[in-house]
Design an enzyme around this catalytic site. Structure first.
Site, PDB file in Angstrom:
ATOM      1  N   ILE A 176     -14.234 -20.894  -6.935  1.00 37.90           N
ATOM      2  CA  ILE A 176     -12.916 -20.337  -7.990  1.00 37.90           C
ATOM      3  C   ILE A 176     -12.057 -19.548  -6.974  1.00 37.90           C
ATOM      4  O   ILE A 176     -10.858 -19.789  -6.983  1.00 37.90           O
ATOM      5  CB  ILE A 176     -13.640 -19.707  -9.227  1.00 37.90           C
ATOM      6  N   ASP A 177     -12.663 -18.839  -6.212  1.00 32.31           N
ATOM      7  CA  ASP A 177     -11.696 -17.837  -5.309  1.00 32.31           C
ATOM      8  C   ASP A 177     -11.211 -18.849  -4.381  1.00 32.31           C
ATOM      9  O   ASP A 177      -9.865 -18.628  -3.958  1.00 32.31           O
ATOM     10  CB  ASP A 177     -12.597 -16.923  -4.481  1.00 32.31           C
TER      11      ASP A 177
END
Length: 399
Positions: A176-177
């Site tokens: 996600i990052d």
């Protein structure tokens, strides 16, 4: 190589992963990225070891090295008025600012989007947060692991209920990052193109939660269309069959059949061409519906020979297949070596940017910086004399 972002300056106020991943991508494309770090401390990920590279004052965590090549490190404490003034001056000479502080946290330093864009309407300002600049969760901190859980990603990752080890699992890298960094970089590039036409900057609002929902892709679409919650399926695919690892005589081999033509080739290769005419298996929807019958039939054939033998035949027939490598095996793969995926940079071994323009890798030529190693250089470019830098250092405003 003529770097496409040559001449673009990025002021990087971010730390950890999503923001640094975004700015590293911009650096790879030629932007001059100035990374602002706390004197004596720096980006949190400098200390996220083991493993470590180097010893003593040279020691740095491998985690930091993954996301910070191509940048110049400037040690400024902008919690001090003198430090905040320096960062504002640097912003005034930048095209882009990237930050990942909590909503509103930079306002007291005059480094919020309204303050900096009022001073320079052409500035492209990107804010990365867990949940965005508005909404009921806007003041919450956002961490990749938490977002993987909240977004439903973990609910579709791992072995199914009832199977050994069946429980929600996080993805093995902070996906996600990483994707938030990539989405933000794309938005920055779009904003720069628009600025070239209209002369107007932008405030980009990137949220890990929004990105995680977008990354659900076909699984989110499955839920919206069917009204049913997608289950965990381990290594099988919800929409395609056969599309999973199979145990051969010695080790697993992934076979990914994407269409009926490939399935017919697979059936023939396994000595069962009649499967392609069987109404239970002739089409992908039929194979998905009858996967419980089909998969054991394929497994029984594959168990007769080694993975290497099968892979050679599958590859020759144009049927997508491949092994399950370890990270070290993948980095040492002949294709990775040919493409020069791993590069030597200064004293580090790093994975270079996957981007290639006109056949040339887009990776930056600058190694991940030592903390504050470019402070004097960048502040001199800002017009500060050595005596002024000494004065600021004595105030602990710079490192």
């Amino acid at each position: 190589m003529n770097k496409p972002l040559s001449g673009i300056r990025v002021l990087d106020l971010s730390r950890v992963l999503a923001g640094p991943w975004c700015t590293q991508l911009l650096a790879d494309l030629g932007a001059d990225v100035i990374k602002i770090e706390r004197p004596g401390v720096g980006d949190d990920t400098r200390h996220w070891g083991p493993p470590w590279h180097g010893e003593g004052e040279e020691r740095v965590a491998a985690y930091f090295l993954a996301a910070n090549r191509g940048k110049r490190s400037v040690a400024i404490d902008f919690s001090k008025p003198e430090g905040a003034d320096l960062v504002r001056r640097l912003a005034g000479k930048s095209d882009v600012v990237v930050e990942n502080f909590k909503v509103g946290a930079l306002k007291k330093f005059g480094l919020d989007p309204d303050s900096l864009r009022t001073a320079d309407p052409q500035l492209v300002y990107a804010s990365i947060t867990g949940f965005g600049q508005d909404g009921p969760y806007k003041d919450r901190a956002g961490y990749d692991y938490i977002i993987q859980g909240m977004s439903g990603l973990m609910s579709i990752t791992g072995q199914p209920d009832g199977a050994p080890g069946g429980e929600p699992m996080r993805v093995g890298v902070a996906v996600i990052d990483l994707f938030t960094g990539m989405y933000t970089a794309s938005a920055i590039l779009a904003a720069l193109v628009r600025r070239g036409v209209s002369g107007e900057g932008a405030h980009i609002d990137s949220a890990l939660f929004d990105v995680s929902l977008a990354l659900l892709a076909n699984q989110a679409s499955n839920a919206l269309v069917s009204g049913q919650t997608p289950p965990r399926q381990g290594n099988t695919h919800p929409n395609i069959a056969p599309y999973q690892p199979f145990q051969t005589a010695d080790q697993p081999l992934i076979i990914a059949v994407g269409n009926d033509r490939q399935f017919a080739k697979l059936a023939a290769l396994l000595g069962a061409p009649e499967w392609a005419q069987d109404e239970r298996f002739a089409t992908n929807p039929a194979r998905v519906a009858n996967r419980a019958t089909l998969i054991p039939l394929i497994e029984a054939r594959l168990a007769e020979r080694s993975a290497a033998d099968w892979f050679a035949e599958l590859d020759a027939a144009g049927i997508p297949a491949g092994p399950i490598n370890t990270v070290s095996q993948a980095l040492g793969d002949p294709q990775a070596a040919y493409r020069q995926v791993v590069e030597e940079m200064d004293r580090y071994r790093l994975v270079r940017s996957p981007l290639r323009l006109d056949g040339e890798p887009a990776s930056s030529t600058l190694p991940p910086p030592r903390l504050g190693s470019h402070t004097a250089e960048v502040l001199a470019e800002l017009g500060l004399e050595e005596s002024e830098r000494d004065r600021l250092k004595a105030l602990n405003a710079i490192g």
